[in-house]
Design a protein around this motif. Sequence first.
Motif, short mmCIF file in Angstrom:
data_model
loop_
_atom_site.label_atom_id
_atom_site.label_comp_id
_atom_site.label_asym_id
_atom_site.label_seq_id
_atom_site.Cartn_x
_atom_site.Cartn_y
_atom_site.Cartn_z
N ASP A 168 -20.01 5.21 -1.32
CA ASP A 168 -20.30 6.63 -1.08
C ASP A 168 -19.02 7.40 -0.78
N PHE A 169 -18.17 6.82 0.03
CA PHE A 169 -16.89 7.44 0.38
C PHE A 169 -16.04 7.67 -0.87
N VAL A 170 -15.92 6.66 -1.71
CA VAL A 170 -15.12 6.77 -2.93
C VAL A 170 -15.78 7.74 -3.92
N ALA A 171 -17.12 7.73 -3.97
CA ALA A 171 -17.83 8.66 -4.86
C ALA A 171 -17.58 10.10 -4.47
N ARG A 172 -17.59 10.39 -3.19
CA ARG A 172 -17.34 11.78 -2.76
C ARG A 172 -15.88 12.18 -2.98
N LEU A 173 -14.96 11.25 -2.80
CA LEU A 173 -13.57 11.53 -3.14
C LEU A 173 -13.44 11.81 -4.64
N HIS A 174 -14.13 11.02 -5.44
CA HIS A 174 -14.14 11.24 -6.90
C HIS A 174 -14.68 12.62 -7.22
N ASN A 175 -15.78 12.98 -6.59
CA ASN A 175 -16.37 14.31 -6.83
C ASN A 175 -15.40 15.43 -6.43
N ALA A 176 -14.54 15.16 -5.44
CA ALA A 176 -13.58 16.15 -4.97
C ALA A 176 -12.29 16.16 -5.79
N GLY A 177 -12.22 15.32 -6.82
CA GLY A 177 -11.06 15.32 -7.69
C GLY A 177 -9.97 14.33 -7.31
N VAL A 178 -10.26 13.44 -6.37
CA VAL A 178 -9.30 12.41 -5.99
C VAL A 178 -9.45 11.24 -6.98
N VAL A 179 -8.35 10.80 -7.56
CA VAL A 179 -8.41 9.72 -8.55
C VAL A 179 -8.31 8.36 -7.85
N ARG A 180 -8.72 7.33 -8.55
CA ARG A 180 -8.74 5.99 -7.97
C ARG A 180 -7.73 5.09 -8.67
N LYS A 181 -7.06 4.30 -7.86
CA LYS A 181 -6.10 3.32 -8.36
C LYS A 181 -6.47 1.95 -7.79
N LYS A 182 -6.38 0.91 -8.62
CA LYS A 182 -6.70 -0.44 -8.17
C LYS A 182 -5.45 -1.13 -7.61
N HIS A 225 0.84 -1.20 0.00
CA HIS A 225 0.00 0.00 0.00
C HIS A 225 0.88 1.26 0.00
N ARG A 226 1.95 1.23 0.76
CA ARG A 226 2.86 2.37 0.78
C ARG A 226 3.43 2.62 -0.63
N ALA A 227 3.78 1.54 -1.32
CA ALA A 227 4.37 1.67 -2.65
C ALA A 227 3.37 2.21 -3.67
N LEU A 228 2.08 1.91 -3.48
CA LEU A 228 1.06 2.35 -4.44
C LEU A 228 0.52 3.75 -4.13
N ALA A 229 0.79 4.26 -2.94
CA ALA A 229 0.26 5.56 -2.55
C ALA A 229 0.78 6.66 -3.48
N ALA A 230 -0.12 7.55 -3.86
CA ALA A 230 0.22 8.68 -4.72
C ALA A 230 -0.63 9.87 -4.31
N PRO A 231 -0.17 11.10 -4.54
CA PRO A 231 -0.95 12.28 -4.14
C PRO A 231 -2.34 12.28 -4.75
N ARG A 232 -3.32 12.68 -3.93
CA ARG A 232 -4.71 12.84 -4.39
C ARG A 232 -5.23 11.56 -5.05
N ARG A 237 -5.01 11.01 4.67
CA ARG A 237 -5.85 11.59 5.71
C ARG A 237 -6.38 12.97 5.30
N SER A 238 -5.55 13.77 4.62
CA SER A 238 -5.98 15.11 4.20
C SER A 238 -7.17 15.03 3.25
N ASP A 239 -7.18 14.05 2.36
CA ASP A 239 -8.31 13.88 1.44
C ASP A 239 -9.55 13.38 2.18
N VAL A 240 -9.33 12.49 3.14
CA VAL A 240 -10.44 11.95 3.94
C VAL A 240 -11.10 13.08 4.74
#
Length: 277
Positions: free
Chosen positions: A214-228, A108-115, A192-195
């Motif tokens: 719902d959590f991921v949808a609101r992050l998406h609405n806020a401009g946070v991208v998703r990675k699998k 998870h640490r290796a996959l973490a990226a801003p926003r 945490r800042s995005d949360v």
Amino acid sequence: MTHDKLITVIVSTYNRPDALELVLEGCLAQTDRAFEIIVADDGSGPATREVVERIKRRSPVPLTHVWHADDGFRLAAIRNKAIVQARGEYLIFLDGDCVPQRDFVARHRALAAPRTVVTGSRILLGPRLTALAAARHLPLAEQSLAFWLRQRATGQVNKIAPLFARLPDMARRNVQGFVWRGIKGCNLAAWRSDVVAVNGFDGSFVGWGHEDADFVARLHNAGVVRKKGFWATEVLHLWHPEASRGSEGPNHAKVLARLADRSTRAQEGLEELTAAG
């Protein structure tokens, strides 16, 4: 993410101390030790507290237990209570019936990226293997290829290849737009800042279903991208009877409304929790 940044692993649980013990033992066996654990307890009885206290005494990382009274399925609310207590800059959400592999935090640490929010995946275990693991306190993440081949042959695990292979960070992990498929609150990570910016999880979601979407949808609405996080962060999901899904319809409708109105903030989130004291 650098190796010195503290991560908080939030483990949600409810009245399943045998499974929680396996999960916490898996957390203690992590190769990456720059993390803390918070058990987010949705109203369990004394047996759960006993497990947490016993493991805490020998834990090499900080371990905290947060609890609220049992008033039905309030997973979103107890996760928020844990978020308020978290000290890490990055939060990983893990269910108390999902045993992590030894490199779970490291991957998870290796996959973490801003926003970016990372949605991990799971490997499903059958009832016989789950019972065996609980009875023998079996360290599942340390079992051999021969062991897993036997479990696969007898239908006690749905896949084993991701236990022995890892794929690196790559463009294929990025999700374009909002996609329901693959969102699992049992294995999910975000800054945490995005949360905080989206006011955490929404405590107005009660009963089973879709508080994670719902959590991921609101992050998406806020401009946070998703990675699998496929072929990197898989957890071993212990078998359990399926929960009642009576609340799924209303919860699903609430997520659709979020996507339609592009709202970002939880109705009953972190701010409301801290204001209530």
